[in-house]
Design a protein around this motif. Structure first.
Motif, PDB file in Angstrom:
ATOM      1  N   GLY A 360       0.800  -1.210   0.000  1.00  0.00           N
ATOM      2  CA  GLY A 360       0.000   0.000   0.000  1.00  0.00           C
ATOM      3  C   GLY A 360       0.835   1.263   0.000  1.00  0.00           C
ATOM      4  O   GLY A 360       0.314   2.364  -0.166  1.00  0.00           O
ATOM      5  N   ARG A 419      14.830   3.973  -8.256  1.00  0.00           N
ATOM      6  CA  ARG A 419      13.641   3.743  -7.447  1.00  0.00           C
ATOM      7  C   ARG A 419      13.965   4.155  -6.026  1.00  0.00           C
ATOM      8  O   ARG A 419      14.990   3.773  -5.468  1.00  0.00           O
TER       9      ARG A 419
ATOM     10  N   ARG B  51       1.913  -5.020  11.644  1.00  0.00           N
ATOM     11  CA  ARG B  51       3.353  -5.176  11.830  1.00  0.00           C
ATOM     12  C   ARG B  51       3.650  -6.373  12.731  1.00  0.00           C
ATOM     13  O   ARG B  51       3.141  -6.457  13.839  1.00  0.00           O
ATOM     14  N   TRP B  52       4.468  -7.256  12.243  1.00  0.00           N
ATOM     15  CA  TRP B  52       4.941  -8.402  13.040  1.00  0.00           C
ATOM     16  C   TRP B  52       6.265  -8.012  13.685  1.00  0.00           C
ATOM     17  O   TRP B  52       7.080  -7.309  13.080  1.00  0.00           O
ATOM     18  N   ARG B  70      15.145  -6.846  -5.089  1.00  0.00           N
ATOM     19  CA  ARG B  70      14.472  -5.687  -5.697  1.00  0.00           C
ATOM     20  C   ARG B  70      14.672  -4.412  -4.886  1.00  0.00           C
ATOM     21  O   ARG B  70      14.826  -3.329  -5.458  1.00  0.00           O
ATOM     22  N   LEU B  71      14.672  -4.528  -3.555  1.00  0.00           N
ATOM     23  CA  LEU B  71      14.653  -3.324  -2.722  1.00  0.00           C
ATOM     24  C   LEU B  71      15.916  -3.086  -1.901  1.00  0.00           C
ATOM     25  O   LEU B  71      16.179  -1.956  -1.504  1.00  0.00           O
ATOM     26  N   PHE B  72      16.668  -4.137  -1.598  1.00  0.00           N
ATOM     27  CA  PHE B  72      17.749  -3.976  -0.617  1.00  0.00           C
ATOM     28  C   PHE B  72      19.072  -4.517  -1.095  1.00  0.00           C
ATOM     29  O   PHE B  72      19.898  -4.942  -0.275  1.00  0.00           O
ATOM     30  N   ARG B  78      17.579  -7.185   5.862  1.00  0.00           N
ATOM     31  CA  ARG B  78      16.738  -5.999   5.749  1.00  0.00           C
ATOM     32  C   ARG B  78      15.426  -6.335   5.061  1.00  0.00           C
ATOM     33  O   ARG B  78      14.377  -5.768   5.375  1.00  0.00           O
ATOM     34  N   HIS B  81      13.155  -7.731   7.687  1.00  0.00           N
ATOM     35  CA  HIS B  81      12.554  -6.645   8.469  1.00  0.00           C
ATOM     36  C   HIS B  81      11.398  -6.004   7.717  1.00  0.00           C
ATOM     37  O   HIS B  81      10.366  -5.656   8.296  1.00  0.00           O
ATOM     38  N   TYR B  82      11.593  -5.823   6.432  1.00  0.00           N
ATOM     39  CA  TYR B  82      10.556  -5.206   5.593  1.00  0.00           C
ATOM     40  C   TYR B  82       9.305  -6.076   5.561  1.00  0.00           C
ATOM     41  O   TYR B  82       8.183  -5.587   5.711  1.00  0.00           O
ATOM     42  N   HIS B  86       5.501  -5.105   7.324  1.00  0.00           N
ATOM     43  CA  HIS B  86       4.286  -5.003   6.518  1.00  0.00           C
ATOM     44  C   HIS B  86       3.581  -6.348   6.379  1.00  0.00           C
ATOM     45  O   HIS B  86       2.802  -6.563   5.448  1.00  0.00           O
ATOM     46  N   THR B  89      -0.128  -6.782   5.396  1.00  0.00           N
ATOM     47  CA  THR B  89      -0.547  -6.535   4.008  1.00  0.00           C
ATOM     48  C   THR B  89      -0.206  -7.724   3.118  1.00  0.00           C
ATOM     49  O   THR B  89      -0.962  -8.054   2.197  1.00  0.00           O
ATOM     50  N   PHE B  90       0.913  -8.371   3.367  1.00  0.00           N
ATOM     51  CA  PHE B  90       1.266  -9.545   2.565  1.00  0.00           C
ATOM     52  C   PHE B  90       0.307 -10.698   2.834  1.00  0.00           C
ATOM     53  O   PHE B  90      -0.081 -11.439   1.923  1.00  0.00           O
ATOM     54  N   ARG B 114      -2.296   5.744   2.057  1.00  0.00           N
ATOM     55  CA  ARG B 114      -1.993   4.321   2.111  1.00  0.00           C
ATOM     56  C   ARG B 114      -3.275   3.500   2.210  1.00  0.00           C
ATOM     57  O   ARG B 114      -3.405   2.455   1.573  1.00  0.00           O
ATOM     58  N   ASN B 117      -4.729   3.303  -1.111  1.00  0.00           N
ATOM     59  CA  ASN B 117      -3.963   2.365  -1.946  1.00  0.00           C
ATOM     60  C   ASN B 117      -4.319   0.922  -1.607  1.00  0.00           C
ATOM     61  O   ASN B 117      -4.456   0.072  -2.496  1.00  0.00           O
ATOM     62  N   LEU B 118      -4.442   0.635  -0.307  1.00  0.00           N
ATOM     63  CA  LEU B 118      -4.781  -0.733   0.097  1.00  0.00           C
ATOM     64  C   LEU B 118      -6.159  -1.122  -0.434  1.00  0.00           C
ATOM     65  O   LEU B 118      -6.385  -2.271  -0.826  1.00  0.00           O
ATOM     66  N   LEU B 121      -5.823  -2.044  -3.992  1.00  0.00           N
ATOM     67  CA  LEU B 121      -5.198  -3.360  -4.160  1.00  0.00           C
ATOM     68  C   LEU B 121      -6.091  -4.494  -3.690  1.00  0.00           C
ATOM     69  O   LEU B 121      -6.170  -5.549  -4.330  1.00  0.00           O
TER      70      LEU B 121
END
Lengths: 437, 145
Positions: A360, A419, B51-52, B70-72, B78, B81-82, B86, B89-90, B114, B117-118, B121
């Protein structure tokens, strides 16, 4: 096991009068909650060191646990502490009478002068103490040291989520009902379990605050320097000391619990307010105009057409302004240098946008296209021609951004896309302090 | 109201047990467990922890390696942690992918953008900013968002 070892070390150091006990406990709290059985050991250690109020609080915490093996012994030891405290009220503390002294020179100074000098001295002392004690608030540190904002954001998030939200704020309705005398079945037990089950609140607090100091240095001794943290700590200390009367549902204790709980709600709102200001940089027409002016001056009339984005609504990304400006400048500089080295006409185009993530939240992307057909080495040694991209790499490493090469379009041979984590949809909001009852 | 509480701790389910004694509630700590429970009996809504703070890597929902790449820059720690930050949401994404479109309520002060956005989705997503029994009841008993 690691946490247990730290807790046991803390108890041993406490028994020995070693200052390292506090640190050992804080390290244990940072790993895992303390086992129930250790509360009694800790209470006895505090009692042996003469820390009777703390010992009493720990005895009460132990006795509030659902099933403990030494309940009777603990209750007896607590009763002894409370009995001694009561008896001690009647101890004679007065000084023995002294023989009168001969008159001194001070006795001839007018009383008003003495009183005035005392007041002035007291004020000076107060100012010295206050100045020494007054450090920076968390908000001030975050503003003055933006490079610390990612770490501050993480630490605030942990404190709010693990201690405030799940142990304290979850109790708002139940505490309000208890305060009004309108509690329903289960409210009281729910409150007791959250407040006094698991790691003692003051230790949990010490663990979180210790994390600030360990991560960021002694400047972050926030219980000493930030009035909001001081108020929150006092609220937790007070709630901890009220364990026994809260357990007994005494009306005065429930009223005070509600009052201290409201203070902690205000503290949470304070932290949320700080959190929302951290590491949040707008990419707007003004910033783009600044970069455009720099690039135009660099180009100094060389034949490269650069197409900048049309006026747009601001985007928000999670990085520092200085990094964002360097990022844009170096991407565009890399692009126009490549374009000028390639076949005419030399062209560059910059585009910005956002994409939706599964969480989100949003990613902010910056694409810079150029007309040079060659590929850009994205990894490894790039040589002098791509030194600007080495700087881009470092900036992206700081803000968890990424760089990729993308296909060209409409007369542009290729593009580079950065990004970034978007900030507009990120993070929590904050309940207005006025919302707290 | 038949509710499925999805959380890594016990705060949400304890809160429901105290304040919503007229509701039937079950608890799951992962997407897999949630789907198993849903296969046994349907529910009217999901109460989600966003959040877990704990969880086996194997039980986490989300592409850990893909996220790391893709992100880290490949940093799995990390990325973990991401996913934890979240996780709600996953898990919701997994529930929707499995065909479960009941209202999902987060107890979290989500930024309005947000939340919007949720909803884009995942359909019927609701949020209340804090543990407020009246607000939670109102949010879950309201008609579709």
């Amino acid at each position: 096991m690691q946490a247990e070892a730290r807790y046991r070390e803390g108890i041993t150091r406490l028994q020995q009068g070693d200052d390292g006990a506090r640190e050992a406990f804080a390290e244990g709290v940072a790993i895992a909650p303390m086992r129930d059985a250790l509360y009694l050991e800790l209470a006895r250690a505090c009692r042996a060191r003469g820390l009777l109020p703390r010992a009493a609080s720990l005895y009460r915490t132990y006795l509030a646990l659902p099933s403990v093996p030494e309940r009777e012994a603990a209750a007896g030891e607590l009763a002894a502490i409370e009995r001694d405290a009561l008896v001690g009220i009647f101890d004679d503390g007065g000084p023995a009478p002294r023989a009168p002294r001969a008159e001194s020179a001070w006795a001839r100074v007018p009383l008003g002068v003495v009183a005035g000098a005392t007041v002035v001295a007291g004020l000076v002392l107060l100012l010295v103490v206050v100045r020494r004690r007054r450090g920076e608030t968390l908000r001030e540190i975050a503003t003055a040291s933006p490079e610390l904002q990612p770490a501050i954001a993480f630490l605030i998030g942990s404190l709010r989520h693990e201690l405030l939200k799940h142990r304290l704020l979850v109790l708002a309705d139940a505490i309000a009902a208890l305060e009004r005398g309108a509690a329903e079945p289960g409210h009281h037990a729910f409150v007791l379990a959250r407040l006094f089950g698991g790691t003692p609140l003051v230790l949990a607090w010490a663990g979180h605050l210790g994390a600030f100091i360990r991560a960021l240095g002694p400047r972050f001794d926030l219980s000493r320097t930030d009035p909001e943290f001081q108020r929150a700590k006092r609220a937790l200390d007070r709630i901890s000391r009220l364990a026994a009367p809260i357990h007994d549902a005494r009306p005065h204790a429930l009223r005070e619990l509600a009052q201290q709980h409201r203070q902690l709600q205000r503290f949470d709102a304070y932290l949320a307010g700080i959190q929302r200001t951290l590491l949040r940089q707008q990419i707007d027409d003004g910033l783009l105009a600044e970069v455009r002016a720099d690039i135009t001056a660099e180009l100094a009339g060389r034949p490269c057409t650069i197409t900048w984005p049309a006026p747009m609504a601001p985007l928000e990304a999670e990085l520092f302004r200085v990094d964002l400006v360097l990022l844009l400048r170096n991407l565009v500089r890399n692009a126009y240098q490549a374009a000028l080295a390639g076949p005419a006409p030399a062209r560059v185009a910059i585009e910005l946008g956002t994409t939706l993530e599964a969480t989100g939240e949003e990613a902010v992307w910056i694409s810079v296209f150029d007309s040079h057909p060659g590929t850009v080495p994205l990894h490894g040694a790039r040589g002098a021609a791509y030194r600007g991209l080495d700087l881009v790499d470092r900036i992206l490493a700081r803000c968890d951004g990424t760089l990729e090469q993308i296909a060209g379009r409409d007369g542009y041979a290729k593009g580079l896309r950065v990004r970034l984590f978007g900030a507009a949809a990120a993070g929590d909001g904050a309940a207005a302090i006025g919302d707290v009852g | 109201m038949n509710l499925l509480v999805i959380e890594d701790g016990h705060e949400y389910s304890e809160f429901v047990a105290v304040f919503f004694r007229d509701w039937q509630a079950r608890r799951a700590t992962s997407a897999g467990e949630a789907l198993t429970l849903l296969a046994a009996a349907p529910v009217d809504a999901f109460l989600m922890d966003l959040r877990w703070t704990q969880g086996d890597e194997a039980a986490l929902t989300g592409d850990l390696d893909g996220t790391a790449t893709r992100l880290f820059a490949g940093d799995r720690a990390r990325a973990r942690h991401y996913l934890l930050d979240h996780q709600g949401t996953f898990i919701l994404a997994a529930l929707r992918a499995a065909g479960h479109h009941q209202p999902a309520l987060f107890i979290n002060d989500l930024a309005p953008r947000r939340l919007a956005n949720l909803r884009t989705l995942y359909g019927d997503v609701r949020a209340v900013p804090r543990f407020d029994a009246a607000a939670i009841r109102g949010a879950l008993e309201a008609k579709a968002q």
